[in-house]
Structures are given as C-alpha cells and as structure tokens.
Design an enzyme around this catalytic site. Structure first.
Site, PDB file in Angstrom:
ATOM      1  N   SER A 112     -16.632   3.089  15.102  1.00  0.00           N
ATOM      2  CA  SER A 112     -17.448   3.657  14.046  1.00  0.00           C
ATOM      3  C   SER A 112     -17.449   5.176  14.175  1.00  0.00           C
ATOM      4  CB  SER A 112     -18.883   3.130  14.124  1.00  0.00           C
ATOM      5  OG  SER A 112     -19.669   3.656  13.075  1.00  0.00           O
ATOM      6  N   LYS A 164     -19.264  -4.747  16.074  1.00  0.00           N
ATOM      7  CA  LYS A 164     -19.021  -3.821  14.969  1.00  0.00           C
ATOM      8  C   LYS A 164     -19.337  -4.476  13.628  1.00  0.00           C
ATOM      9  CE  LYS A 164     -17.323  -0.107  12.890  1.00  0.00           C
ATOM     10  NZ  LYS A 164     -16.844  -0.504  11.591  1.00  0.00           N
ATOM     11  N   ASN A 168     -22.007  -3.062  10.921  1.00  0.00           N
ATOM     12  CA  ASN A 168     -21.744  -2.805   9.507  1.00  0.00           C
ATOM     13  C   ASN A 168     -22.692  -3.580   8.599  1.00  0.00           C
ATOM     14  OD1 ASN A 168     -19.647  -1.273  10.505  1.00  0.00           O
ATOM     15  ND2 ASN A 168     -18.154  -2.034   9.038  1.00  0.00           N
ATOM     16  N   GLU A 171     -25.721  -1.560   8.508  1.00  0.00           N
ATOM     17  CA  GLU A 171     -25.403  -0.396   7.666  1.00  0.00           C
ATOM     18  C   GLU A 171     -25.564  -0.743   6.181  1.00  0.00           C
ATOM     19  OE1 GLU A 171     -21.114   1.040   6.555  1.00  0.00           O
ATOM     20  OE2 GLU A 171     -21.589   1.696   8.587  1.00  0.00           O
TER      21      GLU A 171
END
Length: 293
Positions: A112, A164, A168, A171
């Site tokens: 990231s 990850k 996300n 996010e």
C-alpha cells in the site's frame, strides 16, 4: 541486494527508483520497452546472481499466473519469487505449491502506498515461510516508510494478500463515509464553504486521516467536484473481502454497503462517487471520468 522487478507501472516504477536510491541493484522488466531495463524475463534472470529474488508487480489473475509459470521454468532451486500485486490469497497458495515443487521459494506481499510511495515509503504486509521472508529483509526495509511501523510478517503464504485485502475493504468504507458526509454538507444551504469545513477537520478531530488530506487536495483542485462523473470502479479486493466475510460468517455491513454503493455509481451519476473517484485518483493515480456536459 539484487532484485528483479517485473512490472514497472505507477507503483512498480517508483519501487524500482526507491530501491535504487537505497543502494540496491534492480533489474526491471516491462512490456513497454521504453521503461524496461531488459528485453525479456530470460535476460532479467540472466543478470541476477544466485540465489535470485524476483518481485512480480503485474495485474492479478491470468497475467500473474503467466509470469509465475515462466519464472518457474527460468529460476533455480534456492531462488525466491515475491508477488507484490493485488493477487487473491488463495492464488498464493497455488503459486507457492507450484514453485515449491521446483525448490523455488514464494512470498506474497500486500503493498500500500500508491503514487506517494516513492517518497513516503510503502506499507508492506508479507506472507510466507520465515526463511524466505528473512532473506528479503533488506528489500522490505528499504521499501517501507521510515520508523518502526509500515511492515509486518503477517503469517504463512497468503497472509500478506489477505491482510491487504482487508485493508482495502476498510479503505472502501472510510472513503464512503467521507463521501456521504461531503454530499450532505453540499446539500444544505446553511453551509457555505464545504471545502473549508473539510480542511478544518485536518487538525484536532478524531476523523483526521491521510484520506481526509487527500479529499482536501481534491476539493482544492475542483471545489465542488463538478469536473468529475460520479462513477467509481472497484479493484476486486472489496468483493473478495465481502466473500471472505460470508465464508467466515463475519458481519461487515459498512464495507459491504460501500462496495454496493460503487455498483450503484454505474447506474447513475452519484454525487458521493465523485468524491470516491477523486480520492482514488489522489492516492493511487487511478483514472477518473470527466463529467458529461
């Protein structure tokens, strides 16, 4: 340390530069000959000394599988492949088994940092066997941000990309919350300067974040986001996060709703999706669509 790097796009190219600045020797390959250091994967492997380390930064799925297959024929026992793209964690297990049968190590790295990583560093979430991960520490330490944070050996193969993926998913939900708040502020007559409201939140509030800083950047460039169409793609990891939640019976209402909101953006010109599109462009250089006139 020597490293082969396959895929020199927005992130891969900047990763090559950051590693070179740190004193590493990086041999890069890309299908675009203008930015590639070598003309083929065969040439790339030939320029590295054993035991080799080759980092793959290409799109998930068929493209990654093709590169893994070719590297499996070119590399030797003791070499290591790192998949730093956004591959699905279940693919990592398959790739590790395929390469492991030939004595080649495999590490998955969730990365990231987007277009800002060259200067700020990349947050790294790594999965794989300790012996393979430990050998790559000089590379990881040069890519990560300065200071004690920004790197984790998350667990066995697949753990890096799974971490990850969840990152996300979070996010998605955070961007959606900013977008919804922005639309509500824009809607009422009493708030006359929405951009400065967002700017005021950058210090001293519990919702301050890098995403908020990027939202202010976007509003400085286009105060009411009038140049953008309210349309936002999803990278696939949001879907995988929701699928994993279903498989594990974990409720993710905010993340799921934010994914569905992106689907809704493809049916109408959503004001919220203008902010989502602006944020994705700010942190990752993702393409945006111009507003229809």
């Amino acid at each position: 340390m020597q490293l082969g790097l396959i895929g020199l796009g927005k992130m891969g190219g900047n990763m090559r530069e950051r590693l070179r600045r740190a004193g590493h020797t990086v041999v890069g390959y890309d299908r675009n000959a203008e930015i590639s250091d070598v003309s083929s994967l065969t040439e790339l492997v030939g320029k590295l000394e054993a035991p080799r380390a080759v980092w793959v930064m290409v799109p998930a799925g068929a493209a990654t599988q093709s590169v893994i297959d070719e590297l499996g024929e070119l590399l030797q026992p003791g070499d290591t492949v790192i998949d730093g793209g956004n591959s699905r964690w279940s693919d990592d297990e398959k790739h590790a088994a395929e390469l492991g049968a030939k004595g080649i190590g495999f590490v998955d790295a969730g990365v990231s940092g987007g277009v800002w990583g060259l200067e700020n560093g990349y947050a790294l979430m790594v999965g794989g066997e300790k012996e393979h991960v430990d050998r790559l520490q000089p590379i990881f330490q040069s890519l990560k941000p300065e200071g004690p944070y920004g790197y984790v050996h998350a667990g066995k193969v697949g753990a890096g990309h799974f971490a990850k993926m969840v990152h996300n998913g979070i996010e998605y939900a955070m961007m959606q919350a900013y977008a919804e708040g922005w639309e509500l502020l824009e809607k009422v007559d009493s708030v006359e300067n929405v951009r400065e409201v967002f700017r005021s939140w950058q210090e001293g509030t519990v919702i301050r974040s890098w995403l908020l800083d990027l939202a202010v950047n976007a509003l400085d460039e286009d105060q009411h986001l009038e140049k953008l169409r309210g349309y936002a793609e999803d990278s696939g990891e949001g879907r995988w996060t929701v699928e994993a939640a279903i498989d594990n019976a974990v409720p993710l209402p905010a993340i799921t709703a934010s994914l569905f909101a992106r689907f809704a953006s493809r049916q109408e010109d959503s004001p919220q999706m203008k902010m989502i599109a602006a944020l994705r462009n700010q942190f990752g250089g993702h393409a945006v669509e111009s507003a229809k006139k």
